[in-house]
Structure formats: C-alpha cells, structure tokens
Design a protein around this motif. Structure first.
Motif, PDB file in Angstrom:
ATOM      1  N   VAL A   4       0.850  -1.192   0.000  1.00 22.27           N
ATOM      2  CA  VAL A   4       0.000   0.000   0.000  1.00 22.27           C
ATOM      3  C   VAL A   4       0.889   1.247   0.000  1.00 22.27           C
ATOM      4  O   VAL A   4       1.832   1.340   0.786  1.00 22.27           O
ATOM      5  N   VAL A   5       0.592   2.174  -0.902  1.00 26.66           N
ATOM      6  CA  VAL A   5       1.331   3.441  -0.944  1.00 26.66           C
ATOM      7  C   VAL A   5       0.320   4.576  -0.903  1.00 26.66           C
ATOM      8  O   VAL A   5      -0.582   4.632  -1.727  1.00 26.66           O
ATOM      9  N   SER A   6       0.469   5.454   0.093  1.00 20.86           N
ATOM     10  CA  SER A   6      -0.393   6.636   0.129  1.00 20.86           C
ATOM     11  C   SER A   6       0.474   7.836  -0.234  1.00 20.86           C
ATOM     12  O   SER A   6       1.383   8.208   0.496  1.00 20.86           O
ATOM     13  N   SER A   7       0.192   8.409  -1.410  1.00 18.81           N
ATOM     14  CA  SER A   7       1.048   9.480  -1.904  1.00 18.81           C
ATOM     15  C   SER A   7       0.535  10.846  -1.460  1.00 18.81           C
ATOM     16  O   SER A   7      -0.666  11.088  -1.402  1.00 18.81           O
ATOM     17  N   GLN A   8       1.473  11.738  -1.149  1.00 18.53           N
ATOM     18  CA  GLN A   8       1.092  13.095  -0.726  1.00 18.53           C
ATOM     19  C   GLN A   8       1.325  14.110  -1.842  1.00 18.53           C
ATOM     20  O   GLN A   8       1.357  15.316  -1.578  1.00 18.53           O
ATOM     21  N   ILE A   9       1.508  13.613  -3.066  1.00 19.41           N
ATOM     22  CA  ILE A   9       1.901  14.504  -4.167  1.00 19.41           C
ATOM     23  C   ILE A   9       0.987  15.727  -4.287  1.00 19.41           C
ATOM     24  O   ILE A   9       1.446  16.856  -4.382  1.00 19.41           O
ATOM     25  N   LYS A  10      -0.332  15.479  -4.193  1.00 18.96           N
ATOM     26  CA  LYS A  10      -1.280  16.590  -4.386  1.00 18.96           C
ATOM     27  C   LYS A  10      -1.076  17.670  -3.329  1.00 18.96           C
ATOM     28  O   LYS A  10      -1.153  18.864  -3.616  1.00 18.96           O
ATOM     29  N   LEU A  11      -0.807  17.226  -2.108  1.00 20.54           N
ATOM     30  CA  LEU A  11      -0.629  18.162  -0.999  1.00 20.54           C
ATOM     31  C   LEU A  11       0.578  19.074  -1.223  1.00 20.54           C
ATOM     32  O   LEU A  11       0.528  20.279  -0.974  1.00 20.54           O
ATOM     33  N   HIS A  12       1.682  18.473  -1.700  1.00 24.57           N
ATOM     34  CA  HIS A  12       2.914  19.250  -1.852  1.00 24.57           C
ATOM     35  C   HIS A  12       2.970  20.018  -3.175  1.00 24.57           C
ATOM     36  O   HIS A  12       3.758  20.946  -3.302  1.00 24.57           O
ATOM     37  N   ALA A  13       2.137  19.596  -4.145  1.00 23.68           N
ATOM     38  CA  ALA A  13       2.221  20.197  -5.494  1.00 23.68           C
ATOM     39  C   ALA A  13       2.065  21.712  -5.432  1.00 23.68           C
ATOM     40  O   ALA A  13       2.766  22.439  -6.135  1.00 23.68           O
ATOM     41  N   LYS A  14       1.171  22.198  -4.551  1.00 22.55           N
ATOM     42  CA  LYS A  14       0.952  23.650  -4.559  1.00 22.55           C
ATOM     43  C   LYS A  14       2.151  24.431  -4.015  1.00 22.55           C
ATOM     44  O   LYS A  14       2.252  25.635  -4.210  1.00 22.55           O
ATOM     45  N   TRP A  15       3.071  23.740  -3.346  1.00 22.40           N
ATOM     46  CA  TRP A  15       4.286  24.411  -2.865  1.00 22.40           C
ATOM     47  C   TRP A  15       5.451  24.186  -3.839  1.00 22.40           C
ATOM     48  O   TRP A  15       6.558  24.682  -3.606  1.00 22.40           O
ATOM     49  N   GLY A  16       5.242  23.400  -4.883  1.00 21.05           N
ATOM     50  CA  GLY A  16       6.282  23.158  -5.880  1.00 21.05           C
ATOM     51  C   GLY A  16       7.358  22.195  -5.422  1.00 21.05           C
ATOM     52  O   GLY A  16       8.395  22.045  -6.060  1.00 21.05           O
ATOM     53  N   GLY A  17       7.149  21.539  -4.303  1.00 23.28           N
ATOM     54  CA  GLY A  17       8.143  20.571  -3.790  1.00 23.28           C
ATOM     55  C   GLY A  17       7.680  20.077  -2.420  1.00 23.28           C
ATOM     56  O   GLY A  17       6.683  20.584  -1.881  1.00 23.28           O
ATOM     57  N   VAL A  18       8.407  19.120  -1.862  1.00 27.89           N
ATOM     58  CA  VAL A  18       7.964  18.505  -0.605  1.00 27.89           C
ATOM     59  C   VAL A  18       8.292  19.406   0.599  1.00 27.89           C
ATOM     60  O   VAL A  18       9.430  19.836   0.767  1.00 27.89           O
ATOM     61  N   VAL A  19       7.284  19.671   1.426  1.00 30.69           N
ATOM     62  CA  VAL A  19       7.488  20.454   2.661  1.00 30.69           C
ATOM     63  C   VAL A  19       7.656  19.448   3.812  1.00 30.69           C
ATOM     64  O   VAL A  19       6.705  18.727   4.145  1.00 30.69           O
ATOM     65  N   PRO A  20       8.860  19.351   4.404  1.00 30.26           N
ATOM     66  CA  PRO A  20       9.145  18.267   5.351  1.00 30.26           C
ATOM     67  C   PRO A  20       8.155  18.155   6.519  1.00 30.26           C
ATOM     68  O   PRO A  20       7.714  17.066   6.860  1.00 30.26           O
ATOM     69  N   THR A  21       7.795  19.288   7.142  1.00 28.94           N
ATOM     70  CA  THR A  21       6.906  19.191   8.315  1.00 28.94           C
ATOM     71  C   THR A  21       5.496  18.749   7.910  1.00 28.94           C
ATOM     72  O   THR A  21       4.843  17.990   8.629  1.00 28.94           O
ATOM     73  N   LEU A  22       5.054  19.216   6.736  1.00 28.84           N
ATOM     74  CA  LEU A  22       3.738  18.778   6.237  1.00 28.84           C
ATOM     75  C   LEU A  22       3.764  17.273   5.961  1.00 28.84           C
ATOM     76  O   LEU A  22       2.812  16.544   6.253  1.00 28.84           O
ATOM     77  N   ALA A  23       4.893  16.826   5.395  1.00 27.11           N
ATOM     78  CA  ALA A  23       5.033  15.393   5.070  1.00 27.11           C
ATOM     79  C   ALA A  23       4.936  14.575   6.358  1.00 27.11           C
ATOM     80  O   ALA A  23       4.233  13.560   6.414  1.00 27.11           O
ATOM     81  N   ALA A  24       5.611  15.035   7.424  1.00 27.68           N
ATOM     82  CA  ALA A  24       5.601  14.302   8.691  1.00 27.68           C
ATOM     83  C   ALA A  24       4.173  14.215   9.239  1.00 27.68           C
ATOM     84  O   ALA A  24       3.728  13.163   9.708  1.00 27.68           O
ATOM     85  N   ARG A  25       3.453  15.343   9.159  1.00 27.37           N
ATOM     86  CA  ARG A  25       2.079  15.352   9.674  1.00 27.37           C
ATOM     87  C   ARG A  25       1.202  14.339   8.922  1.00 27.37           C
ATOM     88  O   ARG A  25       0.410  13.620   9.511  1.00 27.37           O
ATOM     89  N   GLU A  26       1.386  14.298   7.610  1.00 24.63           N
ATOM     90  CA  GLU A  26       0.605  13.341   6.804  1.00 24.63           C
ATOM     91  C   GLU A  26       0.978  11.895   7.127  1.00 24.63           C
ATOM     92  O   GLU A  26       0.120  11.022   7.202  1.00 24.63           O
ATOM     93  N   HIS A  27       2.297  11.643   7.322  1.00 27.12           N
ATOM     94  CA  HIS A  27       2.709  10.279   7.673  1.00 27.12           C
ATOM     95  C   HIS A  27       2.028   9.855   8.970  1.00 27.12           C
ATOM     96  O   HIS A  27       1.547   8.734   9.109  1.00 27.12           O
ATOM     97  N   MET A  28       2.005  10.785   9.937  1.00 25.85           N
ATOM     98  CA  MET A  28       1.412  10.466  11.239  1.00 25.85           C
ATOM     99  C   MET A  28      -0.057  10.065  11.052  1.00 25.85           C
ATOM    100  O   MET A  28      -0.537   9.124  11.654  1.00 25.85           O
TER     101      MET A  28
END
Ligand code: KG4
Ligand code: ZN
Length: 379
Positions: free
Chosen positions: A31-55
């Motif tokens: 199973v892979v849950s991708s956060q691409i849509k969330l980060h797309a509006k910032w033009g790249g991966v935002v580390p703290t947002l990524a951590a929150r989504e992983h949680m």
C-alpha cells in the motif's frame, strides 16, 4: 518467513507484507499513500507537512496492508510476522522519524526484530521483489552488479560487490537527476513532480534544440545537472524575451519567474533537456562498464520510470556488452515504496544469523535512530 516493511523517507507513506518461500520473495500486499497533491501547490515537498501526513496515514496504511494480505487486523499479523523492516535514512528527518518511531512501537508490541534499511539499498534491490527470474533468486550470484540509482534526492553509480557490499563509484556533484527534471518542469511551468510531465511532453516535442552533455569528457563517473538546468532556463528566457534578454540579464532571474512560452517551445525544450540528461546517465553507466567487468546492471529510483532511460539503458548495454543482463524495476515500484525494503531486510537477517548477531535487531525497538544522511553500507 513473513516480513512487514514501512517506508516514510519523503512524501509516500507505505507498508508492505512479503513472504519468503522457495528462495523467492512474494509480495502479499503493498500500500502506498502518496502526498503529491498536498505538496504540489508548494512546488516541492514540505518536510513538516510530510511528517504530519505520515502520522495521519501510517495506521490506515498498515491496516489496509494487513487486510490485503489476508489478516483482518494488525493483531492477527503480530503472531505471524517474523521481521519488521523500516527505512532508517537517507531522507527528510521529520518524515523518517515518523516511520522509524512507528516501526519501533510495532517491534516492541509484536516482540519482533526490527531491521534498519537504507532507502538507496531498497531501490537497488527492487528487481528482487517482482522480477523473479532465476538469476535473481535469493541464493543467486548476479555479482558484481553495477547499479544506477536515479531519484529526486540521489544520482549515483554503485558497485555492488556482493549482497550488502557497496562502493559508490560515481555521484552527482550538484543536483540529482530527478531534482533537475523537477526544476526544469518549474521553469516550463509544468507542475510538480516534474519528471512525468517532462517525459510526457518531450515525446511530442520537435528536435529543435541541443544542450551540451555535462562532464562528457571527464573520465570520472560523476554527474552534474545544475548547469544543464541553467542552460534550459537561459534558452527559455531567450525564446520568450528575444532581444530584450540582455536587459533582463542585468539582474539574475528569480527562481519563481514565470516565463511565457508557446506550448511547442515547452515541448522542444523538454525534449532537448530529457535527451541530454538521459544521455549523460547512460554514457556514464557505459563508462563504468568499460572500467570493470560486471555481470549485471540494475536501474533504480523514481527516474527509472522514464521510458527513454529504460529503453536506452537496455539497448546500449546490450549493444556493447551482450553478456550483461540489465534489470529494470517494475514500473509500479520505481517510486518510493515499502516493498523494496523486504529483500534488504531478509539479506540483513540472514547475514546476522550467520554471524550470530540477530539480538541487535531485537533491541532496535529502543536503539534505532533515523538518519537523514545515512550512507550506503553504514548500518
Ligand atoms: O525515488 P523517488 O520516488 O523519490 C526520492 O527518493 O527522491 O524519485 C522521485 C523523482 C522525482 O524527482 C520525479 O520527478 C522523478 O523521480 N520522476 C521522473 C519520472 N517519474 C518520476 N523523472 C523522469 N521521468 C519520469 N518518468
Ligand atoms: Zn527514493
């Protein structure tokens, strides 16, 4: 043997359950849950947002992986699973911490050994997950292997001398290949992630521009993509501004500059950029093969989804070294995923068993630390 693996090094939350049987690895669920849509509006991966989504996503992703593998819930898996593998690094530290903490908690609760896996190692061993040719059975000897790892964070040529024995023989001196695809996509206003967008429009682009191949005449095996990206930027500016370019260049262009370009020009630039980047990757791989005898070539990482790279590497290795077998990762496992960690966890477990050192993995529920800059072969 059942192996549960967890990956959270960047912007994908992933869990997989694999079974080792008859010298092969069978993927029971993935199973892979991708956060691409969330980060797309910032033009790249935002580390703290990524951590929150992983949680948020780790528990539902594990639940789903359990169900897909035929376990009604993680409790049912607890008694059956033999090993837990987790990405220790390299990656974004807030993101890695989520997966590592989660895996530590599972290791404690299930009382099962926890095996740290290097993310790059995972990409190297991806063909073991699904390709299943005899030559990649768990006891096969495809070594020495030359592995070209191309992702958003890394571009390297790795000599794999034997299971778990690595020597990095070439690396990027600046941007990673995937990073260059993402940055050029930003210049062309194509959205994030850039790799798939660039390759899509490059296919229908006119052969109109040429860029010099980076480090072409350098006998070493390093890569460089930053100059190529800047060459695309200045070409795009000269197309859009024509003679006024001199005026514009009095100040350095802003990174988020929107360059107005006709679609046909975007396509032609994407084609020329992709051609040069892929040529550089393939030529350095052939150069590495010229320097030493290898039995196998393995491609890995997110950029391994690029069809031009896949076609070229197969063709050019075969043309010059017909005896070498080239393995490509299955398309659905080119990006970050937990399935690719299972072979590494298995090989590490076997190695520790032979050395009588498996106890360290049982203590990892308290000892394991995430490492943003983990080097290959370090753990
Ligand atoms: O391995 P990966 O999923 O994440 C990291 O570990 O970095 O690689 C992601 C990278 C991104 O830069 C993305 O643009 C690139 O892989 N990528 C591609 C393609 N698909 C993904 N680059 C070129 N062509 C593609 N088709
Ligand atoms: Zn990756």
């Amino acid at each position: 043997m059942l192996i549960l693996t967890i990956e959270t090094s960047c912007d994908e939350t992933s869990a997989a359950i694999s079974q080792v049987k008859n010298n092969k690895i069978k993927l029971l669920s993935h199973v892979v849950s991708s956060q691409i849509k969330l980060h797309a509006k910032w033009g790249g991966v935002v580390p703290t947002l990524a951590a929150r989504e992983h949680m948020k996503n780790l528990v539902p992703v594990l639940d789903l992986a359990c169900k897909e593998a035929g376990f009604t819930n993680p409790d049912k898996l607890a008694s059956k699973v033999d090993l837990i593998g987790v990405t220790q690094g390299p990656g974004l530290i807030p993101a890695l911490l989520m997966g590592v903490s989660f895996a530590k908690a599972l290791s404690y609760a299930f009382r099962k050994p926890l095996i740290p896996v290097n993310h790059i190692e995972g990409h190297i061993y991806t063909p073991w997950v699904k390709a299943l040719p005899k030559k990649l059975s768990l006891s096969a000897n495809p070594f020495p292997v030359l592995s070209l790892i191309v992702s958003g964070g890394h571009t390297m040529l790795v000599e794999v001398k034997d299971y778990l024995k690595y020597k990095v023989i070439g690396e990027t001196l600046d941007d990673a290949a995937g990073e260059a695809f993402d940055k050029v996509a930003r210049i062309l206003n194509l959205g994030y992630p850039g790799g798939p967008q660039i390759s899509k429009i490059a296919e229908i682009g006119a052969s109109k521009y040429n860029f010099p191949e980076p480090l072409k005449n350098d006998p070493r095996l390093n890569f460089s993509f930053s100059g190529l990206k800047t060459a695309v930027l200045y070409k795009a500016l000269s197309i859009s501004h024509g003679k006024a370019l001199k005026e514009i260049l009095k100040k350095p262009p802003k990174p988020d500059l929107k360059i107005p370009l006709p679609v046909s020009e975007k396509r032609a630039l994407a084609k020329a950029f992709q051609e040069t980047a892929i040529r550089s990757l393939v030529n350095k791989t052939i150069k590495a093969l010229d320097k030493k005898k290898y039995k196998t070539v393995i491609l890995g990482g997110g950029v391994a989804a690029n069809s031009l790279l896949r076609d070229r590497i197969i063709l050019e290795v075969k043309a010059k070294y017909p005896k070498i077998i080239t393995y490509l990762p299955p398309l659905e496992l080119t990006g970050d995923n937990a399935a690719m960690l299972a072979p590494v966890a298995y090989f590490k477990w076997q190695k520790a068993k032979r050395a009588n050192t498996t106890q360290k993995f049982f203590n990892n529920w308290k000892n394991l630390e995430a490492k943003a800059n983990l080097r290959l072969g370090e753990s």
